[in-house]
Enzyme design. Structure first.
Site, PDB file in Angstrom:
ATOM      1  CG  HIS A 153      -6.120  -1.839  -0.042  1.00  0.00           C
ATOM      2  ND1 HIS A 153      -5.156  -1.717  -1.013  1.00  0.00           N
ATOM      3  CD2 HIS A 153      -5.623  -1.230   1.054  1.00  0.00           C
ATOM      4  CE1 HIS A 153      -4.134  -1.037  -0.511  1.00  0.00           C
ATOM      5  NE2 HIS A 153      -4.384  -0.726   0.738  1.00  0.00           N
ATOM      6  CB  SER A 177      -0.960  -0.059   1.194  1.00  0.00           C
ATOM      7  OG  SER A 177      -1.973   0.876   1.053  1.00  0.00           O
ATOM      8  CG  ASP A 232      -6.722  -2.524  -3.649  1.00  0.00           C
ATOM      9  OD1 ASP A 232      -7.033  -1.360  -3.337  1.00  0.00           O
ATOM     10  OD2 ASP A 232      -5.576  -2.981  -3.517  1.00  0.00           O
TER      11      ASP A 232
END
Ligand SMILES: *[C@@H]1O[C@H](CO)[C@@H](O)[C@H](O)[C@H]1NC(C)=O
Length: 419
Positions: A389, A201, A359
């Site tokens: 995610h 991320s 995501d």
């Protein structure tokens, strides 16, 4: 009125179900677990906003406390059950690299005359949350160190609101340069040909950006030999990619939250959030966003038809006047590695890219993978059709997801075979 308690119970139950329930696409497995997780996060956010509004604390600090509290609670519950977190063989030290706090994991084997692999890990959390020491990151890095006989350096870079871009990036870069120096590699008995950088991320964003800088800086002798990017954030010009639109209400990273994280990171006034969500910040009248730069984030060209579906690009003629000039970070490759030119990408190490169907950042990862491939880099794309995610960090009971465990296994296997 004996019926009153019944009525109250029914109302509370309905209210709670309404609060927790969110519609989920069929592809999401274990949907109720994800709803519970999301309700926990939302509650933490609401309490934090309330505390901030009452003037107690910065809301990020409250969110940190409650997510860490949640983490600790989950770990407490989990440890008696799984018992797998404690790996007595791995030596853990909290030290500094070039003044940046790091947690180093040294595997039991090797050291004398036997070189080991090395990996630098940059955790996620929107440049505002997360820590090397907490929850899944600590578990995953210990596991990796033990199973792959690898020295892992997890970087405690500084976060919002204490700092903004480029400070987190510079912390990671400085730690990386120190790690890659011949003396430090020798001290830990690491093979200079086998050093990785990895992150998820916002940590994937930092890993990609640091990797570009290391690979193009001729004064640095030892380079990363591979990079592993787990659903990375790589661009801030288009918040209307097919994945941003398809997954805008899928927990736990809502589209509005991701845009919010970007505004915080780049020191942009949060009142501009609706403008950014409408792509008004990258409108055609922003003359310093050249056609060449636009082509580097053009999903209509970079994505396969399977992911484009029937989405239409959101391109605004006249938007928020001058914003692209006022926010220098917006076009800075150190914040948006997808904006780098092909000559930079061509120097990248072999790449592992993990993406999830559910995501908002799916297309960020797929576009970066495609541009690396176009520049001649070998890229392995592990796309999880049932992934969401953050799933990579949800691997310990009771918040363990099957798809998260698969994703972690895929990452470890790739490193085992390629690092
Ligand atoms: C985007 O910019 C246009 C002006 O070009 C404006 O009319 C519109 O309201 C803006 N959108 C948002 C969400 O602020």
């Amino acid at each position: 009125m004996r019926r009153l308690p019944v009525v109250i119970t029914v109302l509370l139950t309905v209210g709670l179900a309404y609060y927790v329930y969110i519609p989920m696409p069929d592809g999401i497995q274990e949907p109720w677990k994800l709803m519970m997780l999301d309700a926990g996060f939302r509650t933490a956010m609401h309490l934090a906003s309330l505390k901030a509004w009452l003037g107690y604390d910065h809301y990020i600090n409250s969110v940190r406390q409650s997510t860490e509290g949640l983490d600790g609670m989950l770990e407490g519950l989990g440890s008696s059950e799984s018992g797998g977190e404690v790996l007595p063989g791995v030596k853990v030290s909290d030290i500094t690299f070039a003044g940046v706090p790091v947690r180093v994991y040294e595997p039991p084997a090797g050291g004398e005359g036997h070189l080991r692999r090395g990996l630098m890990y940059l955790h996620g959390g929107g440049w505002a949350l997360g820590s090397t020491k907490k929850g899944a990151y600590d578990t995953i890095n210990r596991m990796l160190s033990d199973e792959l006989n690898t020295v892992v350096v997890s970087v405690e870079y500084r976060l919002y609101p204490e700092v903004h871009f480029p400070v987190p990036y510079l912390d990671c870069l400085n730690a990386a340069k120190h790690f890659l120096s011949p003396e430090v590699l020798a001290r830990y008995a690491i093979d200079p040909e086998r050093v990785a950088v990895a992150g998820d991320s916002a940590g994937g964003n930092l890993a990609a950006a640091v990797s570009q800088e290391i690979s193009t800086d001729d004064t640095i002798e030892v380079k990363f030999s591979v990079q592993a990017l787990i659903y990375p954030v790589v661009q801030a010009l288009d918040f209307n990619t097919p994945s941003y639109l398809q997954n805008q209400y899928i927990p736990i990273l809502y589209r509005s939250l991701m845009v919010h994280f970007w505004l915080q990171y780049l020191s942009i006034d949060p009142v501009l959030q609706p403008q950014f969500m409408a792509n008004n910040h990258s409108s055609l009248d922003q003359t310093n966003i050249t056609p060449e730069l636009r082509a580097r984030v053009d999903w209509t060209v970079l994505l396969p038809p399977k992911h484009k579906k029937n989405y239409k690009p959101v391109i605004v003629d006249k938007g928020l006047q001058g914003v692209a000039k006022e926010v220098p970070g917006l076009l800075d490759v150190r914040a948006s590695p997808l904006l780098a030119g092909p000559e930079v990408l061509a120097k990248s190490p072999r790449t592992y890219m993990l993406t999830c169907e559910y995501d908002v950042l799916r297309d960020d990862g797929l576009m970066y993978a495609r541009r690396l491939q176009d520049a001649g880099i070998t890229v392995t794309i592990d796309h999880y059709e049932h992934g969401f995610h953050g799933c990579f960090s949800f691997i310990t009971w009771p918040m363990d997801f099957e798809v998260g465990k698969q994703a972690l296994r895929g990452y470890l296997n790739w490193l085992q075979n390629n690092l």
